[in-house]
Design an enzyme around this catalytic site. Structure first.
Site, mmCIF file in Angstrom:
data_model
loop_
_atom_site.group_PDB
_atom_site.id
_atom_site.type_symbol
_atom_site.label_atom_id
_atom_site.label_comp_id
_atom_site.label_asym_id
_atom_site.label_seq_id
_atom_site.Cartn_x
_atom_site.Cartn_y
_atom_site.Cartn_z
ATOM 1 N N ASP A 354 37.334 -24.966 27.865
ATOM 2 C CA ASP A 354 37.845 -24.280 29.143
ATOM 3 C C ASP A 354 37.962 -23.411 28.749
ATOM 4 O O ASP A 354 37.933 -22.245 28.065
ATOM 5 C CB ASP A 354 39.162 -24.692 29.427
ATOM 6 C CG ASP A 354 40.129 -24.218 28.525
ATOM 7 O OD1 ASP A 354 40.111 -24.625 27.109
ATOM 8 O OD2 ASP A 354 41.350 -23.931 28.439
ATOM 9 N N GLU A 355 38.111 -21.904 29.725
ATOM 10 C CA GLU A 355 38.440 -20.769 30.060
ATOM 11 C C GLU A 355 37.113 -19.220 28.605
ATOM 12 O O GLU A 355 37.266 -18.950 28.533
ATOM 13 C CB GLU A 355 39.438 -19.837 29.523
ATOM 14 C CG GLU A 355 40.854 -21.062 30.823
ATOM 15 C CD GLU A 355 42.239 -19.881 30.311
ATOM 16 O OE1 GLU A 355 42.861 -19.944 31.136
ATOM 17 O OE2 GLU A 355 42.592 -19.763 29.254
#
Length: 676
Positions: A354-355
């Site tokens: 993620d991210e």
């Protein structure tokens, strides 16, 4: 006014409800009889061979919890517990039958027997302080036929941002077992720390598990989340040795809980990157360039500029580096060896995913070279799919499935000149297990899109299952609120197969949002709660944020769908829901919270504050759990458990202060009403 809002919420609880399940979470079917079984007369435990481990665990639990000594017997006899095999029962399912002479638990597998035993334990007397068997320990006659709603029932604990000891992790596993969870997602690494010893890479814990000054990061990482200036102090510093981790794995396995380790990659990897930078510098200084480069995680010539939501600019592995895959292969193999030593199967690893921010890899000579050499990659976005493909092959060679956050199943594209994420057709048959947290505005249907596209999905919505979110919007409550206010009712009231109905009830616009198809429903593997640790300073805060919300999560994971989940008539829905919610609250108040008072020496669950309201010049008060007692004062002092007990409306024209107390004297924060 928060006191009035809480009062009005509590007012919706039907305190006249008398019928609620004696077993928690609520079983698929149960029927009570007039029989009673006296625990004091227990003559032993009879078991078939396949359930011997569970029988010995039950034997230890009976002695610890109730002071009942029960040997393993060779043949069934009156007043014994029988553990029997029934191959026709579903996986993890069980039957429990208690009459005047026998307690019989049947299942097709050891997990089912274990869950049947948890149900048996939930029927036992709660006050175990005497630890002695007595004639008062009577079990009700009951017939239970039960199996879980979802085969994935999970909880994620982040120990990277702030550390939790091995002992606290074992306590959490006890809770998960009690509530019939079968998966513990262990978030072991992040930007701020690497918490697991890896043989051959001592820098990961020497550098990556310690926070404090000096800030040059040559000996440790800088302070974060209130960890302070000194290294070696909880809760910023700390890690699990190989022995610790193996003990955790064994303990979880004994409780029929699979541990899924999460190694955050390629983003959220600052601790690993800095640790491998230290290793690189040491070997380079020693003149061993080959060894220096072996596990390097960044391109030293990379001039890319990016910023993560946490304001890092140097936390993403460079996926064009072959050494990244050498490093991750090493980590995977060492983790696999720990599972092997524990005698526990490793079937899935969560790689985060993620991210990863915009701008990453764009000015790296290595990534540009790779894109030229592999035209199918096309651009920097294509490096993401290249990385996932490589890691999937590494894991598949070891018979391990790849799991990650929702980004692992998404592909960046354009629509009418705007950026758009869609389910990635490249991996929808690869078996990636996706954990979807993002149901924020604009992404309400993201989990359903991915499930409809064929991805196995675990629902972990921030709005309902992120237990680091505040439980009420007031100064006294710890936690974040960026994902909303997540109290226990927000968790309990969740509708897994029709979340859009949940939010339509509060008048959100849901046009053009995907609903879950019948095919998509088959891809919802289950539900998982998550407790991120940025705001946690030790076990007491962890338990306050976790409990009793975890109990509502277990009800969602295990118990069958309720009528109100599919009820289309608004009035009927409200009636059915109120009855269900009231029964849950009463069950928790009169039994579930009392169990938490005594299990493992007691847990620091949240005691909700009193609701209060002024009507007709009088002050009325109530509490969420009817079993708790409200004490109040009118002289300006804070209430104690010796203060007046609230029973009826108060007419005094004074400032009135309320606190809610449990049976052990622990209390809520203060509620104040000015009735002058």
């Amino acid at each position: 006014d928060f006191a009035q809002e809480i009062y009005e919420r509590n007012e919706r609880i039907d305190t006249s409800i008398t019928v609620f399940s004696p077993i928690f979470p609520t079983p698929a079917y149960y029927s009570l009889s007039k029989d009673v079984f006296p625990l004091a007369k227990l003559t032993g435990i009879f078991t078939v061979d396949v359930f011997k481990k569970e029988a010995h665990k039950l034997q230890a639990d009976l002695l610890k919890l109730n002071g009942v000594s029960a040997g393993i017997i060779a043949a069934p006899r009156p007043f014994c517990i029988k553990l029997s095999e029934d191959k026709y029962l579903p996986a993890e399912g069980y039957t429990l039958h208690i009459d005047q002479q026998f307690i019989t638990i049947s299942a097709s597998d050891p997990s089912g027997i274990f869950y049947g035993i948890q149900s048996l334990k939930s029927l036992m007397p709660v006050d175990r302080t005497s630890n002695k068997a007595s004639s008062k320990q009577l079990l009700p006659g009951i017939l239970v036929n039960d199996s879980p709603r979802y085969n994935y029932r999970g909880f994620m604990l982040d120990v990277a941002r702030n550390f939790q000891t091995k002992q606290e992790v074992l306590r959490i596993l006890d809770l998960l077992a009690l509530y019939k969870f079968n998966t513990f997602h262990f978030h072991l690494t992040d930007d701020e720390a690497w918490r697991l010893e890896i043989n051959g890479l001592p820098e990961l814990t020497a550098i990556g598990s310690n926070r404090g000054h000096p800030a040059d990061e040559k000996t440790n990482l800088p302070p974060a989340y209130g960890s302070g200036a000194d290294t070696g102090n909880l809760y910023g510093s700390g890690h699990y040795s190989k022995g610790d981790f193996i003990e955790i794995l064994k303990y979880a396995y004994e409780h029929h809980i699979a541990v899924i380790p999460e190694i955050e990659t390629p983003g959220h990897a600052r601790a690993a990157i800095k640790a491998m930078d230290d290793r690189y510098s040491k070997f380079l200084a020693a003149g061993n360039k080959e060894e220096a480069l072996r596990y390097l995680l960044r391109d030293t010539a990379d001039l890319s500029q990016y910023t993560t939501p946490q304001w890092y600019h140097d936390n993403v592995m460079n996926v064009a580096l072959p050494s990244v895959y050498t490093f991750l292969t090493k980590v995977v193999d060492e983790i696999g060896q720990m599972y092997k030593e524990a005698g526990v199967p490793l079937s899935i690893i969560h790689l985060g995913g993620d991210e990863v921010p915009a701008g990453v890899w764009e000015k790296s000579p290595l990534t540009q070279k790779l894109i030229l050499a592999q035209p199918y990659i096309q651009n920097v976005n294509g490096l993401w799919y290249y990385y996932l493909g490589k890691m999937n092959e590494i894991l598949k060679e070891r018979n391990i499935r790849l799991a990650g956050w929702e980004e692992v199943g998404l592909r960046k594209t354009m629509l009418d000149g705007n950026n758009l994420n869609i389910p990635n057709p490249q991996f929808n048959n690869a078996g990636f297990q996706l954990y979807v947290w993002n149901n924020t505005e604009g992404n309400e249907d993201l989990a359903y899109k991915l499930a409809n596209a064929g991805y196995p999905v675990v629902i972990s919505f921030v709005s309902n299952f992120y237990f680091d979110m505040m439980q009420y919007r007031t100064y006294d409550e710890p936690g974040y609120k960026w994902g909303g206010i997540t109290d226990i009712e927000k968790t309990f009231g969740f509708i897994p197969n029709d979340y859009l109905k949940n939010i339509s009830l509060v008048n959100h616009q849901l046009k053009n949002k995907q609903r879950l198809t019948d095919f998509g429903k088959t891809n919802i593997r289950g539900i998982q709660g998550a407790l991120w640790s940025e705001t946690l300073k030790g076990p007491a805060q962890l338990e306050y944020m976790l409990l009793p919300r975890l109990s509502a999560l277990s009800e969602k994971c295990w118990s069958p769908a309720q009528n109100w989940e599919t009820e289309m008539d608004s009035s009927a829905y409200k009636t059915q829901y109120r009855k269900s919610w009231s029964a849950f609250v009463k069950n928790m108040g009169f039994h579930g919270l009392k169990v938490l008072d005594y299990l493992d020496g007691g847990f620091n669950y949240r005691i909700p504050p009193a609701g209060a309201i002024t009507r007709g010049g009088k002050v009325f008060a109530n509490t969420q759990f009817p079993s708790m007692v409200i004490h109040y004062t009118t002289d300006g002092s804070e209430p104690t458990n010796r203060s007046a007990v609230y029973r009826n409306a108060i007419s005094e024209k004074k400032i009135i202060k309320f606190k809610v107390f449990n049976s052990l004297g622990r209390f809520s924060y203060l509620t104040t009403i000015d009735n002058r």
